[in-house]
Design a protein around this motif. Structure first.
Motif, mmCIF file in Angstrom:
data_model
loop_
_atom_site.group_PDB
_atom_site.id
_atom_site.type_symbol
_atom_site.label_atom_id
_atom_site.label_comp_id
_atom_site.label_asym_id
_atom_site.label_seq_id
_atom_site.Cartn_x
_atom_site.Cartn_y
_atom_site.Cartn_z
ATOM 1 N N LEU A 30 0.833 -1.206 0.000
ATOM 2 C CA LEU A 30 0.000 0.000 0.000
ATOM 3 C C LEU A 30 0.866 1.255 0.000
ATOM 4 O O LEU A 30 0.568 2.230 -0.710
ATOM 5 C CB LEU A 30 -0.938 -0.002 1.208
ATOM 6 C CG LEU A 30 -1.930 1.174 1.265
ATOM 7 C CD1 LEU A 30 -2.818 1.192 0.030
ATOM 8 C CD2 LEU A 30 -2.772 1.097 2.537
ATOM 9 N N MET A 37 -2.039 5.300 -6.659
ATOM 10 C CA MET A 37 -3.428 5.422 -6.259
ATOM 11 C C MET A 37 -3.860 6.890 -6.191
ATOM 12 O O MET A 37 -4.992 7.238 -6.569
ATOM 13 C CB MET A 37 -3.652 4.732 -4.910
ATOM 14 C CG MET A 37 -3.471 3.229 -4.952
ATOM 15 S SD MET A 37 -3.780 2.413 -3.364
ATOM 16 C CE MET A 37 -5.567 2.582 -3.233
ATOM 17 N N ASN A 89 -6.020 -9.369 1.592
ATOM 18 C CA ASN A 89 -5.351 -8.347 0.783
ATOM 19 C C ASN A 89 -5.816 -8.398 -0.663
ATOM 20 O O ASN A 89 -5.980 -7.358 -1.309
ATOM 21 C CB ASN A 89 -3.825 -8.524 0.852
ATOM 22 C CG ASN A 89 -3.202 -7.711 1.960
ATOM 23 O OD1 ASN A 89 -2.946 -6.524 1.814
ATOM 24 N ND2 ASN A 89 -2.973 -8.361 3.101
ATOM 25 N N SER A 93 -7.854 -5.284 -2.773
ATOM 26 C CA SER A 93 -7.457 -4.685 -4.053
ATOM 27 C C SER A 93 -8.576 -4.709 -5.084
ATOM 28 O O SER A 93 -8.504 -3.994 -6.093
ATOM 29 C CB SER A 93 -6.228 -5.414 -4.608
ATOM 30 O OG SER A 93 -6.552 -6.746 -4.997
ATOM 31 N N ARG A 94 -9.595 -5.510 -4.827
ATOM 32 C CA ARG A 94 -10.697 -5.623 -5.790
ATOM 33 C C ARG A 94 -11.940 -4.840 -5.383
ATOM 34 O O ARG A 94 -12.887 -4.749 -6.160
ATOM 35 C CB ARG A 94 -11.059 -7.109 -5.975
ATOM 36 C CG ARG A 94 -9.936 -7.948 -6.605
ATOM 37 C CD ARG A 94 -9.576 -7.407 -7.999
ATOM 38 N NE ARG A 94 -8.590 -8.229 -8.684
ATOM 39 C CZ ARG A 94 -7.285 -7.971 -8.708
ATOM 40 N NH1 ARG A 94 -6.807 -6.920 -8.064
ATOM 41 N NH2 ARG A 94 -6.452 -8.736 -9.369
ATOM 42 N N THR A 96 -11.768 -1.582 -3.690
ATOM 43 C CA THR A 96 -11.380 -0.257 -3.199
ATOM 44 C C THR A 96 -12.384 0.833 -3.558
ATOM 45 O O THR A 96 -12.387 1.899 -2.930
ATOM 46 C CB THR A 96 -9.993 0.133 -3.738
ATOM 47 O OG1 THR A 96 -9.948 -0.104 -5.149
ATOM 48 C CG2 THR A 96 -8.897 -0.660 -3.052
ATOM 49 N N ALA A 102 -13.566 -2.134 1.484
ATOM 50 C CA ALA A 102 -12.107 -2.070 1.399
ATOM 51 C C ALA A 102 -11.487 -1.884 2.783
ATOM 52 O O ALA A 102 -10.480 -2.517 3.126
ATOM 53 C CB ALA A 102 -11.685 -0.927 0.478
ATOM 54 N N TYR A 106 -8.967 -4.637 4.537
ATOM 55 C CA TYR A 106 -7.584 -4.290 4.868
ATOM 56 C C TYR A 106 -7.339 -4.368 6.369
ATOM 57 O O TYR A 106 -6.252 -4.756 6.825
ATOM 58 C CB TYR A 106 -7.234 -2.896 4.342
ATOM 59 C CG TYR A 106 -5.752 -2.709 4.141
ATOM 60 C CD1 TYR A 106 -5.062 -3.476 3.202
ATOM 61 C CD2 TYR A 106 -5.028 -1.785 4.885
ATOM 62 C CE1 TYR A 106 -3.695 -3.327 3.017
ATOM 63 C CE2 TYR A 106 -3.666 -1.615 4.703
ATOM 64 C CZ TYR A 106 -3.003 -2.390 3.768
ATOM 65 O OH TYR A 106 -1.647 -2.249 3.594
ATOM 66 N N TRP A 160 -1.179 -1.226 -9.625
ATOM 67 C CA TRP A 160 -1.225 -1.469 -8.185
ATOM 68 C C TRP A 160 -2.084 -2.675 -7.821
ATOM 69 O O TRP A 160 -1.766 -3.405 -6.881
ATOM 70 C CB TRP A 160 -1.649 -0.213 -7.440
ATOM 71 C CG TRP A 160 -3.053 0.274 -7.658
ATOM 72 C CD1 TRP A 160 -3.468 1.178 -8.573
ATOM 73 C CD2 TRP A 160 -4.205 -0.123 -6.918
ATOM 74 N NE1 TRP A 160 -4.817 1.382 -8.459
ATOM 75 C CE2 TRP A 160 -5.296 0.603 -7.442
ATOM 76 C CE3 TRP A 160 -4.417 -0.997 -5.854
ATOM 77 C CZ2 TRP A 160 -6.589 0.463 -6.949
ATOM 78 C CZ3 TRP A 160 -5.705 -1.134 -5.349
ATOM 79 C CH2 TRP A 160 -6.773 -0.419 -5.899
ATOM 80 N N GLN A 161 -3.184 -2.933 -8.576
ATOM 81 C CA GLN A 161 -3.997 -4.116 -8.265
ATOM 82 C C GLN A 161 -3.206 -5.409 -8.497
ATOM 83 O O GLN A 161 -3.340 -6.374 -7.744
ATOM 84 C CB GLN A 161 -5.264 -4.142 -9.121
ATOM 85 C CG GLN A 161 -6.256 -3.038 -8.814
ATOM 86 C CD GLN A 161 -6.067 -1.844 -9.732
ATOM 87 O OE1 GLN A 161 -4.986 -1.625 -10.281
ATOM 88 N NE2 GLN A 161 -7.128 -1.063 -9.896
ATOM 89 N N PHE A 164 -0.845 -6.233 -5.571
ATOM 90 C CA PHE A 164 -1.538 -6.912 -4.481
ATOM 91 C C PHE A 164 -1.775 -8.388 -4.810
ATOM 92 O O PHE A 164 -1.663 -9.254 -3.933
ATOM 93 C CB PHE A 164 -2.881 -6.228 -4.191
ATOM 94 C CG PHE A 164 -2.776 -5.103 -3.211
ATOM 95 C CD1 PHE A 164 -2.644 -5.351 -1.849
ATOM 96 C CD2 PHE A 164 -2.797 -3.788 -3.649
ATOM 97 C CE1 PHE A 164 -2.544 -4.312 -0.935
ATOM 98 C CE2 PHE A 164 -2.702 -2.739 -2.739
ATOM 99 C CZ PHE A 164 -2.568 -2.997 -1.386
ATOM 100 N N SER A 168 -0.401 -11.403 -2.505
ATOM 101 C CA SER A 168 -1.358 -12.327 -1.895
ATOM 102 C C SER A 168 -1.037 -13.774 -2.251
ATOM 103 O O SER A 168 -1.125 -14.669 -1.397
ATOM 104 C CB SER A 168 -2.780 -11.978 -2.366
ATOM 105 O OG SER A 168 -3.149 -10.687 -1.935
#
Length: 400
Positions: A30, A37, A89, A93-94, A96, A102, A106, A160-161, A164, A168
């Motif tokens: 993050l 982001m 996590n 990411s899916r 947000t 979200a 988190y 960024w997705q 994650f 994961s």
């Protein structure tokens, strides 16, 4: 030739270090992707609030799971924590774009990750000699610092997705690996449980910890927790906003900076040995150095030098933290409370980090980065005050 004990310690330490490396990749994602982001429309305040709640859940989880870790086998605690954190996590990411979902995902990842460190420290402390325990602790402390540049590297090349998703997957894989190898270690007698127990039950054990200077190390945990977690978390954003680098360049600089920071544990132990194996002297030197480097960060505007001084300041503060986690916590094995005490100290560390993230997220807007650096200078000065005057402790005499 390595002795049998040394080989066993190396096996345990390697497994713990690799696991903790995966943990710190996911923990730093993050932070590493925050510039991406922000460019994508998310606000610093939103990201700061999510990370703050994560730290809170992690801190409370440390308090709870640290105590549980003194009663349950490490393989169960660590493997469940790794798998749970991997799943939550990925979910984060899916979802947000749904702030409530979200935030919950988190926060839960923070709780799952809190199941790992206390039991890990306990299993190392109780199944290796003190010297080997220190080396093992250094190993996964190094791995924790090295997780930051690894996250930065991923953020430099992936959306960024996707970062994650990779992190994961690594956690779920390590969950399975840890369970299998710890089962093998138990069968071979490399790992045993219940070798050390608390002398007394319940609140009466607090007296034992007071004799081990738990108050002072609690304060050290709070101070270093703000720097090693909150300051490092905002480092990519600091580089992008205060020093005017692009999001991509910030991620690359963050990667290099945290790669250097990952060497802190080895430097701290080197200094510790040169100072006569004194934790107090080492922590004093580290906090003093951090104060000087943060002051230089405040006064030097040239971007490259500014980053260098900032990194040196973080390394110095992390050096004090390394003494706490690599020397003080493993030394408590004879109390039978390694996991619970480690969990308590980590609880304090991350509650401070949680508060720090909320304050820093708003402070950037309200008072600016320069004044925020003054706050960090004040924390390091407080650290110096906490460890002065130091006293030589018989517990930490030179170990052959």
């Amino acid at each position: 030739m390595l002795s049998q004990k040394a080989k066993h310690a190396a096996m345990i330490g390697t497994l713990c270090s690799v696991s903790y490396f995966a943990v710190y990749i996911i923990r730093n994602i993050l932070s590493a992707v925050t510039p991406q982001m922000v460019e994508g429309g998310y606000t610093e305040a939103y990201i700061g609030s999510i990370s703050a709640l994560y730290f809170t859940f992690y801190a409370i989880g440390q308090l709870i799971n640290g105590a549980i870790g003194d009663k349950i086998k490490a393989k169960w605690m660590i493997s469940i924590g790794l798998a749970g954190a991997g799943v939550t996590n990925f979910i984060f990411s899916r979802v947000t774009l749904i702030p409530e979902a979200a935030t919950v995902a988190y926060a839960l990842s923070g709780y799952f990750l809190s199941m790992i460190y206390g039991p890990m420290t306990k299993v190392v402390a109780e199944n290796t000699d003190p010297l080997h325990a220190t080396r093992c602790s250094i190993g996964y402390t190094f791995a924790s610092f090295f997780g930051s540049p690894a996250a930065g590297i991923l953020a430099s090349f992936l959306a960024w997705q996707s970062v994650f998703a990779v992190g994961s997957t690594a956690l779920v894989f390590m969950s399975i690996t840890v369970f299998i190898f710890f089962s093998i270690f138990e069968q071979r007698g490399i790992v045993k449980y219940g070798q050390y127990r608390a002398e007394k039950k319940g609140i009466r054990n607090i007296g034992v910890l007071f004799k081990r200077q738990i108050v002072k190390y609690s304060l050290i945990s709070v101070i270093t927790g703000v720097v090693r977690t909150s300051v490092v978390f905002w480092l990519p954003t600091y580089i992008a906003q205060h020093l005017n680098f692009s999001a991509k360049d910030s991620a690359s600089i963050f990667t290099v900076a945290t790669l250097i920071i990952s060497l802190t544990a080895f430097i701290a132990v080197f200094v510790y040995e040169r100072l006569g194996y004194s934790i107090d002297k080492t922590v004093l030197v580290m906090f003093s150095s951090a104060t000087v480097f943060f002051i230089l960060t405040y006064f030097v505007d040239q971007p490259i030098l500014n980053i260098i001084f900032m990194v040196l300041a973080i390394m110095s503060s992390n050096g004090a933290a390394s003494m706490l986690w690599s020397r003080y916590c493993p030394s408590l094995r004879d109390t039978g409370m390694v996991s619970s005490t480690t969990g308590f100290l980590d609880f304090l560390s991350y509650m401070a980090a949680s508060a720090g993230n909320i304050i820093f997220a708003n402070a950037v807007t309200n008072i600016g980065w320069d004044n925020l650096i003054l706050v960090w200078i004040g924390l390091m000065i407080l650290g110096v005050v906490v460890v002065m005057p130091y006293k030589k402790m018989s517990l930490y005499k030179k170990t052959k």
